[in-house]
Write a protein that holds these residues in place. Structure first.
Motif, short mmCIF file in Angstrom:
data_model
loop_
_atom_site.label_atom_id
_atom_site.label_comp_id
_atom_site.label_asym_id
_atom_site.label_seq_id
_atom_site.Cartn_x
_atom_site.Cartn_y
_atom_site.Cartn_z
N PHE A 13 2.14 -39.82 -21.20
CA PHE A 13 1.08 -38.87 -21.51
C PHE A 13 1.50 -37.45 -21.12
N ILE A 14 2.02 -37.31 -19.92
CA ILE A 14 2.36 -35.96 -19.44
C ILE A 14 3.49 -35.37 -20.30
N GLU A 15 4.38 -36.24 -20.75
CA GLU A 15 5.45 -35.75 -21.63
C GLU A 15 4.86 -35.20 -22.94
N SER A 16 3.98 -35.99 -23.59
CA SER A 16 3.36 -35.53 -24.85
C SER A 16 2.51 -34.29 -24.63
N PHE A 17 1.72 -34.35 -23.58
CA PHE A 17 0.82 -33.26 -23.25
C PHE A 17 1.62 -31.99 -22.93
N GLY A 18 2.65 -32.16 -22.13
CA GLY A 18 3.49 -31.02 -21.74
C GLY A 18 4.16 -30.37 -22.94
N LYS A 19 4.65 -31.21 -23.87
CA LYS A 19 5.31 -30.66 -25.05
C LYS A 19 4.32 -29.90 -25.93
N LEU A 20 3.11 -30.45 -26.02
CA LEU A 20 2.06 -29.75 -26.77
C LEU A 20 1.81 -28.37 -26.16
N LEU A 21 1.72 -28.34 -24.84
CA LEU A 21 1.41 -27.07 -24.16
C LEU A 21 2.54 -26.06 -24.30
N THR A 22 3.79 -26.52 -24.17
CA THR A 22 4.88 -25.55 -24.31
C THR A 22 4.98 -25.06 -25.76
N SER A 23 4.59 -25.92 -26.72
CA SER A 23 4.61 -25.47 -28.13
C SER A 23 3.54 -24.40 -28.36
N LYS A 24 2.58 -24.32 -27.44
CA LYS A 24 1.55 -23.28 -27.54
C LYS A 24 1.87 -22.13 -26.59
N SER B 109 -3.29 -41.86 -27.85
CA SER B 109 -2.05 -42.62 -27.78
C SER B 109 -0.95 -41.67 -27.35
N ALA B 110 -0.54 -41.81 -26.11
CA ALA B 110 0.51 -40.93 -25.60
C ALA B 110 1.81 -41.20 -26.34
N LEU B 111 2.01 -42.49 -26.69
CA LEU B 111 3.26 -42.90 -27.34
C LEU B 111 3.34 -42.33 -28.75
N GLU B 112 2.24 -42.40 -29.49
CA GLU B 112 2.25 -41.92 -30.88
C GLU B 112 1.73 -40.51 -31.00
N ASN B 113 1.50 -39.90 -29.85
CA ASN B 113 1.10 -38.50 -29.85
C ASN B 113 -0.20 -38.24 -30.61
N GLU B 114 -1.15 -39.13 -30.45
CA GLU B 114 -2.44 -38.96 -31.11
C GLU B 114 -3.52 -38.66 -30.08
N GLY B 115 -4.34 -37.69 -30.41
CA GLY B 115 -5.48 -37.38 -29.54
C GLY B 115 -5.13 -36.51 -28.34
N ILE B 116 -3.88 -36.12 -28.25
CA ILE B 116 -3.45 -35.32 -27.10
C ILE B 116 -4.03 -33.90 -27.20
N ASP B 117 -4.06 -33.42 -28.45
CA ASP B 117 -4.63 -32.10 -28.70
C ASP B 117 -6.10 -32.05 -28.25
N ASP B 118 -6.82 -33.15 -28.51
CA ASP B 118 -8.24 -33.19 -28.13
C ASP B 118 -8.42 -33.12 -26.61
N VAL B 119 -7.48 -33.72 -25.89
CA VAL B 119 -7.56 -33.66 -24.43
C VAL B 119 -7.42 -32.20 -23.99
N TRP B 120 -6.49 -31.51 -24.59
CA TRP B 120 -6.29 -30.10 -24.23
C TRP B 120 -7.52 -29.25 -24.58
N LYS B 121 -8.09 -29.53 -25.78
CA LYS B 121 -9.29 -28.78 -26.19
C LYS B 121 -10.42 -29.00 -25.18
N LEU B 122 -10.52 -30.23 -24.71
CA LEU B 122 -11.55 -30.56 -23.74
C LEU B 122 -11.35 -29.77 -22.44
N ILE B 123 -10.11 -29.72 -22.01
CA ILE B 123 -9.82 -28.99 -20.77
C ILE B 123 -10.11 -27.50 -20.95
N GLU B 124 -9.74 -26.99 -22.11
CA GLU B 124 -10.04 -25.57 -22.38
C GLU B 124 -11.54 -25.31 -22.34
N ALA B 125 -12.30 -26.25 -22.90
CA ALA B 125 -13.77 -26.11 -22.90
C ALA B 125 -14.29 -26.10 -21.47
#
Ligand code: GDP
Length: 327
Positions: free
Chosen positions: A71-82, A240-256
């Motif tokens: 999860f942290i790998e997927s999440f981290g990559k999403l964040l650095t891409s932003k 799904s951390a493995l398939e990289n699904e829903g990770i964006d929603d987690v970040w949106k939630l944290i931003e909210a």
């Protein structure tokens, strides 16, 4: 002379310029048990403090195997891409007990490690959770000063480590798996209460439906708790951390969450409360360390332990005697 040890000032300057090697060096200083290194570590922290505090600190917990590192790998990559800079720290109290820690052995987050905008540091070791937690707390400051604007702090979820991580983060995320309809069993009540979000991981393939059901069940359970001081109602999600699904929603939630708690001023209030807590913790840790490191105490303690064994003193008498020993 290439092997010359850099000065505290060189380390600090490099760190503030975002140099990972110097950041690592600074962290090694604060993790060291040598008094000289600790002194240098304190100087570096002092110089970093004015540059710290400007990040979002996210705690991630869950049982081994739930998918934290994936999860942290997927999440981290999403964040650095932003365009964020992400530091990942770990609180693993077991690292003090055995050389191989629960989290340590396998190569974790292989891709994120290579990302120039990510920095990953395994757990400090220490002889107590308090010691490990304090070093992590200091590591947060150094990472922030080095320009990391999102700090992820992972914990294995054994014993009190969740509480420690909760007390140093703005947002606390609990990763769970879907079970066979008994999702709420075996979950420690205190952890549910700390969570700002519960994310059911491995919501992929045949597991999708069960994950959704688990999400609903957790959602119902969360509503049974009294409202939080933050004014925030904890949310549930699947991913799904493995398939990289829903990770964006987690970040949106944290931003909210961040936006809401900054608006109602809970964000700053919580940090202030955490600082007060850490002041007291630091005093406690320092007193303990100084006491046990006192050579007189070391010697006398052995004697007193033997006297206890021989039933020749009481724990209270022995403690009173040891506490009165001066350096
Ligand atoms: P940790 O112990 O919590 O850090 O868990 P890991 O990230 O090491 O994951 C444990 C296992 O679960 C590994 O084999 C992962 O590949 C797998 N895993 C992690 N996330 C997912 C996911 O979203 N879906 C599926 N199907 N497997 C996952």
């Amino acid at each position: 002379n290439r092997s010359k040890t850099p000065s505290t000032q060189q380390i600090t300057e490099g760190l503030l310029a975002g140099n990972k090697t110097q950041l690592s060096r600074a962290l090694t200083r604060i993790e060291s048990t040598a008094e000289k290194h600790q002194q240098e570590g304190r100087e570096i922290i002092e110089a970093c403090l004015p540059h710290a505090n400007k990040s979002i600190r996210i705690g991630v917990t869950g049982v081994p195997g739930v998918g934290k590192s994936t999860f942290i790998e997927s999440f981290g990559k999403l964040l650095t891409s932003k365009e964020n800079k992400v530091a990942v720290l770990t609180v693993d109290p077991s690292s003090s007990l055995s050389k191989g820690s629960i989290l340590g052995d396998k190569t974790r987050m292989e891709e994120l490690v290579k990302d120039p905008n990510a920095f990953i540091r395994p757990s400090a070791s220490g002889d107590s959770l308090g010691g490990v937690a304090q070093k992590t707390r200091e590591a947060i400051i150094l990472c922030e000063a080095a320009g990391y604007n999102i700090i992820v702090i992972e914990t294995v979820g054994v014993g009190q480590s969740e509480t420690a991580v909760h007390s140093m983060t703005d947002f606390f995320l609990l990763l769970k798996l879907a079970g066979a309809g008994d999702e709420l069993q075996g979950i420690k009540r205190g952890i549910m209460e700390m969570a700002d979000a519960i994310v059911i991981n491995k919501a992929d393939g045949e597991n999708r439906k069960a994950a959704k059901m688990a999400k609903n069940e957790f959602n119902r359970a969360l509503h049974l708790y009294p409202p939080k001081e933050s004014g925030w109602t904890p949310k549930t999600l699947t991913c799904s951390a493995l398939e990289n699904e829903g990770i964006d929603d987690v970040w949106k939630l944290i931003e909210a969450y961040i936006s809401e708690t900054k608006k109602n001023q809970y964000f700053q209030h919580k940090r202030t409360e955490q600082n007060k807590f850490w002041l007291l913790q630091t005093i406690e840790n320092t007193l303990k360390r100084d006491f046990y490191n006192n050579p007189k105490v070391k010697k006398a303690l052995e004697v007193q332990l033997k006297l206890i064994e021989a039933n020749k003193t009481s724990p209270f008498e022995a403690a009173a005697y040891l506490l009165k020993l001066k350096k």
